[in-house]
Design a protein around this motif. Structure first.
Motif, PDB file in Angstrom:
ATOM      1  N   GLU A 227       0.856  -1.193   0.000  1.00 44.72           N
ATOM      2  CA  GLU A 227       0.000   0.000   0.000  1.00 44.72           C
ATOM      3  C   GLU A 227       0.891   1.241   0.000  1.00 44.72           C
ATOM      4  O   GLU A 227       2.028   1.221   0.487  1.00 44.72           O
ATOM      5  CB  GLU A 227      -0.922   0.008   1.219  1.00 44.72           C
ATOM      6  N   THR A 228       0.361   2.309  -0.554  1.00 44.52           N
ATOM      7  CA  THR A 228       1.132   3.541  -0.677  1.00 44.52           C
ATOM      8  C   THR A 228       0.447   4.674   0.064  1.00 44.52           C
ATOM      9  O   THR A 228      -0.706   4.553   0.483  1.00 44.52           O
ATOM     10  CB  THR A 228       1.335   3.902  -2.163  1.00 44.52           C
ATOM     11  N   ARG A 229       1.140   5.771   0.206  1.00 43.27           N
ATOM     12  CA  ARG A 229       0.606   6.922   0.933  1.00 43.27           C
ATOM     13  C   ARG A 229       0.639   8.149   0.036  1.00 43.27           C
ATOM     14  O   ARG A 229       1.667   8.440  -0.602  1.00 43.27           O
ATOM     15  CB  ARG A 229       1.444   7.171   2.190  1.00 43.27           C
ATOM     16  N   ALA A 230      -0.484   8.838  -0.035  1.00 46.28           N
ATOM     17  CA  ALA A 230      -0.549  10.090  -0.787  1.00 46.28           C
ATOM     18  C   ALA A 230       0.070  11.201   0.055  1.00 46.28           C
ATOM     19  O   ALA A 230      -0.258  11.349   1.231  1.00 46.28           O
ATOM     20  CB  ALA A 230      -1.993  10.435  -1.129  1.00 46.28           C
ATOM     21  N   VAL A 231       0.946  11.967  -0.552  1.00 43.53           N
ATOM     22  CA  VAL A 231       1.586  13.083   0.133  1.00 43.53           C
ATOM     23  C   VAL A 231       1.252  14.357  -0.629  1.00 43.53           C
ATOM     24  O   VAL A 231       1.624  14.511  -1.792  1.00 43.53           O
ATOM     25  CB  VAL A 231       3.111  12.896   0.219  1.00 43.53           C
ATOM     26  N   VAL A 232       0.522  15.247   0.011  1.00 40.65           N
ATOM     27  CA  VAL A 232       0.121  16.504  -0.621  1.00 40.65           C
ATOM     28  C   VAL A 232       1.094  17.602  -0.207  1.00 40.65           C
ATOM     29  O   VAL A 232       1.201  17.918   0.986  1.00 40.65           O
ATOM     30  CB  VAL A 232      -1.314  16.891  -0.225  1.00 40.65           C
ATOM     31  N   PRO A 233       1.855  18.161  -1.148  1.00 43.81           N
ATOM     32  CA  PRO A 233       2.832  19.204  -0.805  1.00 43.81           C
ATOM     33  C   PRO A 233       2.158  20.462  -0.283  1.00 43.81           C
ATOM     34  O   PRO A 233       0.938  20.603  -0.283  1.00 43.81           O
ATOM     35  CB  PRO A 233       3.542  19.469  -2.139  1.00 43.81           C
ATOM     36  N   GLU A 234       2.994  21.390   0.176  1.00 44.60           N
ATOM     37  CA  GLU A 234       2.500  22.679   0.666  1.00 44.60           C
ATOM     38  C   GLU A 234       1.745  23.421  -0.431  1.00 44.60           C
ATOM     39  O   GLU A 234       1.911  23.163  -1.609  1.00 44.60           O
ATOM     40  CB  GLU A 234       3.671  23.540   1.144  1.00 44.60           C
ATOM     41  N   HIS A 235       0.923  24.383   0.004  1.00 39.38           N
ATOM     42  CA  HIS A 235       0.109  25.196  -0.898  1.00 39.38           C
ATOM     43  C   HIS A 235      -0.908  24.335  -1.640  1.00 39.38           C
ATOM     44  O   HIS A 235      -1.408  24.709  -2.698  1.00 39.38           O
ATOM     45  CB  HIS A 235       0.959  25.966  -1.922  1.00 39.38           C
ATOM     46  N   GLY A 236      -1.240  23.120  -1.042  1.00 42.15           N
ATOM     47  CA  GLY A 236      -2.231  22.257  -1.653  1.00 42.15           C
ATOM     48  C   GLY A 236      -1.806  21.736  -3.003  1.00 42.15           C
ATOM     49  O   GLY A 236      -2.602  21.216  -3.753  1.00 42.15           O
ATOM     50  N   ALA A 237      -0.509  21.845  -3.297  1.00 46.62           N
ATOM     51  CA  ALA A 237       0.037  21.371  -4.571  1.00 46.62           C
ATOM     52  C   ALA A 237      -0.610  22.069  -5.764  1.00 46.62           C
ATOM     53  O   ALA A 237      -0.598  21.562  -6.861  1.00 46.62           O
ATOM     54  CB  ALA A 237      -0.126  19.857  -4.699  1.00 46.62           C
ATOM     55  N   ARG A 238      -1.186  23.242  -5.535  1.00 43.63           N
ATOM     56  CA  ARG A 238      -1.846  23.927  -6.643  1.00 43.63           C
ATOM     57  C   ARG A 238      -1.573  25.421  -6.563  1.00 43.63           C
ATOM     58  O   ARG A 238      -1.784  26.058  -5.532  1.00 43.63           O
ATOM     59  CB  ARG A 238      -3.350  23.653  -6.601  1.00 43.63           C
ATOM     60  N   LEU A 239      -1.105  25.970  -7.660  1.00 48.22           N
ATOM     61  CA  LEU A 239      -0.870  27.395  -7.767  1.00 48.22           C
ATOM     62  C   LEU A 239      -1.955  27.976  -8.659  1.00 48.22           C
ATOM     63  O   LEU A 239      -2.231  27.426  -9.727  1.00 48.22           O
ATOM     64  CB  LEU A 239       0.509  27.631  -8.396  1.00 48.22           C
TER      65      LEU A 239
END
Length: 340
Positions: free
Chosen positions: A184-196
């Motif tokens: 199983e894997t883990r989702a990692v969401v970067p800072e700023h919601g990964a969206r500019l």
């Protein structure tokens, strides 16, 4: 992303669709983290040309040509092929075979309920004319992830349901063969919601929407993009109080200005009044020019020798195939498909 939580034992799988060169939204969402991750763990970077074809059939040359363009962007931002394995998705046929087995573990109804797929179907106006490859992409993505036994996948918040569905497939497969073979894997969401946000204030930066700033942008293109950026339409005079929320310039300063205290003071001043948009834009332009100049220069250098870039991709793809082939062999053996 908390890099302190990353261990040398972690395996990262991430990548980009090859529908066009990359832009600042990609940089904030994942590229700068990938440069850091390659120093800490094993990282596979997938040039997702096969995925790009799920809604670009007929645009073969665009998808093909952008394999090189995305690879150039990777190299330009500092991704090192001696530390990160960069490979072409369509040239690893083991992924397609894994996906074909995983499709037997998921129903059409479950695929249609995937929030990410539902949203993207709506955005593209498919209604019921959904390309089968597009609808079944969660199984293909599960193959991409599990082939390398990735423990982490950096994604935007809107892509988390895809990772959840991958883990559903992993659990169903493991249960069906009676062993914990897939990881199983883990989702990692970067800072700023990964969206500019786009330079026009829309929620997402996208080349197709015409609101993106390419990593290869020229100084004039950077200047014009900053000049056009959405701020506060009610901030008509310098002395007027301004809104920070929804102000694209401040969103970009949060993402690219390392002087957090100075940005906080600018926000306070702007809310109170007496700070013009031109001052903010001038500061932001300086930051973006400084960021993109070395990236653009390195990209131009790599672009002078496309044969060398393609040779790097060939080597990375060969390495990726070796890893994926081991997983595929294990999967087939667990299913009893090892006949001789």
């Amino acid at each position: 992303m908390n890099l302190d939580s990353i261990s040398p034992n972690d395996v990262i799988l991430t990548g980009d669709r090859t529908t066009g060169p990359l832009h600042l939204g990609h940089y904030v969402g994942s590229l700068r983290n990938r440069v850091l991750l390659q120093e800490r763990c094993t990282q596979f970077l997938l040039l997702a040309d096969a995925q790009a074809l799920t809604d670009n059939m007929g645009n073969y040359l665009k998808v093909r040509d952008n394999v090189l363009q995305v690879a150039l962007d990777y190299l330009a931002v500092g991704i090192d092929p001696s530390k990160s394995t960069i490979f072409i998705q369509s040239l690893v046929p083991e992924l397609s075979e894994l996906a074909s087995y995983y499709l037997n573990l998921v129903t059409v109804a479950r695929l249609e309920r995937n929030p990410t797929i539902k949203d993207e179907i709506k955005q593209r106006g498919f209604e019921r004319d959904i390309p089968a490859g597009f609808l079944t992409y969660p199984a293909a993505q599960a193959a991409d992830i599990t082939a390398f036994k990735a423990t982490m996948v950096p994604v935007g918040a809107d892509q988390v349901p895809m990772i959840e569905q991958t883990n559903e497939i992993v659990r169903r497969f493991n249960a069906s063969v009676g062993q914990e073979l897939l990881v199983e894997t883990r989702a990692v969401v970067p800072e700023h919601g990964a969206r500019l946000p786009g330079i026009d204030g829309k929620a997402k930066m996208s080349k197709s929407l015409g609101n993106a700033l390419a990593l290869s942008a020229s100084p004039d293109e950077i200047r014009q993009a900053v000049k056009m950026m959405y701020t506060d339409p009610n901030h008509l005079r310098v002395e007027d109080p301004g809104q920070v929320k929804g102000n694209v310039v401040f969103s970009y300063l949060d993402a690219f200005d390392d002087d957090v205290a100075a940005v906080a003071e600018l926000k306070k001043h702007y809310r109170h009044g007496g700070l013009g948009d031109s001052v903010l834009k001038s500061r932001l332009e300086d930051k973006l020019q400084a960021l993109l100049e070395p990236i653009r220069r390195r990209r131009e250098e790599y672009a002078r020798d496309p044969a060398a870039v393609l040779a790097m991709l060939k080597e990375g793809t060969a390495k990726a195939r070796q890893v994926a082939a081991v997983t595929l062999s294990e999967v087939k053996a667990a299913m009893g498909l090892n006949y001789y």
